[in-house]
Design a protein around this motif. Structure first.
Motif, short mmCIF file in Angstrom:
data_model
loop_
_atom_site.label_atom_id
_atom_site.label_comp_id
_atom_site.label_asym_id
_atom_site.label_seq_id
_atom_site.Cartn_x
_atom_site.Cartn_y
_atom_site.Cartn_z
N ASP A 18 0.86 -1.18 0.00
CA ASP A 18 0.00 0.00 0.00
C ASP A 18 0.91 1.23 0.00
O ASP A 18 1.47 1.60 1.04
N LYS A 55 -5.86 1.12 -6.44
CA LYS A 55 -4.60 1.15 -5.66
C LYS A 55 -3.43 0.47 -6.36
O LYS A 55 -2.27 0.79 -6.14
N LYS A 110 2.01 6.74 4.26
CA LYS A 110 2.26 5.49 3.53
C LYS A 110 3.66 5.54 2.96
O LYS A 110 4.20 6.63 2.73
#
Ligand SMILES: Cc1cc2nc3c(=O)[nH]c(=O)nc-3n(C[C@H](O)[C@H](O)[C@H](O)COP(=O)(O)OP(=O)(O)OC[C@H]3O[C@@H](n4cnc5c(N)ncnc54)[C@H](O)[C@@H]3O)c2cc1C
Length: 280
Positions: A21, A158, A47
């Motif tokens: 991620d 994503k 992230k």
């Protein structure tokens, strides 16, 4: 503390995206501002980061008979040096920020940031640009109008990356671009306007009008364009009020630190009128 990934190839970047991620970044000129921290402290990210700005596959320019394909990580400055890039796109890029920002910022970043004030966006809407989205297991092309849902809202999954922008070739013999800002250089748009038309024998054969910063997304209205196409220039002058009414319904700007809703709407409608009424 976050980590950074520096993939050596596009395939490696897709694999990293598939398994982690992460936040993609290219020039970082939007991202660093969005995640800025207190003075003298590093930006705060939640992230790990995936840097794609040096991937050769994202820097390619390919020309075919029908279209031009621009790699998403091409910097804004680099596009100014490429002969095949449509002049109207170059005109908008020349007015983005300063040379330093244009040397870092990429066209893909401008699109994925999805700011209503993103200056390449109205041009790409008007040029009917399509975006190539790639993941490890998929590939799709979407129209820019379907890609952007609203401010900072895009349909990118994503695991996907914006690989390139595809611009179909088209001819226009009337073009008009205007960025309205607080000053000539280094200004974020109060609004921006692009009009493209192909006029033949006094008749409109093709017309595209796109306006930025006057709604949550770039305003381009197909029914208005369809209403104008095949009309002659005199008829357009007579039906101007009707045309402006169609645009007026979709132009719903906001007040913010750069301008007021009333100013934006008034100027947007005047620019449409100027484009349609004047032999530019
Ligand atoms: C001082 C200053 C002035 C500015 N002036 C203007 C201006 O006048 N007009 C204007 O339009 N903009 C302006 N900007 C905004 C910015 O410079 C541009 O939007 C630039 O094109 C962003 O590109 P980037 O590569 O730096 O994006 P980044 O900051 O790297 O990324 C922006 C967003 O896009 C995503 N992203 C980037 N590349 C990809 C990819 N290939 N696939 C998927 N997601 C991706 C990132 O995850 C992030 O969400 C300004 C910025 C600054 C700091």
């Amino acid at each position: 503390m976050v980590d950074g990934y520096l993939p050596k190839s596009f395939e490696e970047a897709l694999k990293i995206l598939n398994e982690n991620d992460v936040t993609i970044y290219a020039g970082g000129t939007d991202l660093m501002v969005r995640h800025k921290n207190a003075t003298a402290l590093l930006p705060k990210f939640n992230k790990d980061l995936l840097y794609v700005g040096d991937l050769a596959e994202l820097k390619e320019i390919k020309e075919s008979k029908d279209s031009l394909e621009i790699g998403a990580a091409c910097t804004l400055s680099s596009l100014l040096r490429i002969k095949e890039i449509p002049e109207v796109l170059k005109e908008s890029i020349r007015q983005i920020a300063s040379p330093a920002i244009r040397n870092m910022g990429t066209i893909g970043g401008n699109i994925c940031n999805a700011s209503p004030a993103g200056d390449t966006l109205p041009i790409l809407y008007a040029l009917d640009a399509k975006l190539k989205l790639i993941s490890q297991n998929s590939s799709r092309e979407v129209h820019i109008e379907d890609f952007i849902l609203g401010p900072r809202k895009i349909i990118l999954e994503k695991t996907e990356i914006l690989k390139s922008i595809i611009i179909p070739k088209a001819e226009f013999n009337k073009t008009y671009y205007e960025k309205v800002g607080a000053r000539k250089a280094s200004a974020i748009s109060k609004l921006s306007f692009i009009g493209l038309a192909e006029i033949k024998d006094e008749k409109v054969k093709d017309i595209r009008i796109a306006i930025g910063s006057v709604a949550s997304k770039v305003v381009r209205i197909r029914v208005a364009e369809d209403f104008i196409i095949e009309k002659n220039l005199e008829a357009i002058k007579l039906e101007l009020e009707e045309i402006l009414n169609i645009y007026s319904r979709e132009i719903v700007p906001i007040d913010d630190q750069r301008s007021t809703a009333v100013y934006r709407k008034t100027v947007a409608l005047r620019l449409i009128q100027y484009f349609l009424n004047t032999d530019i």
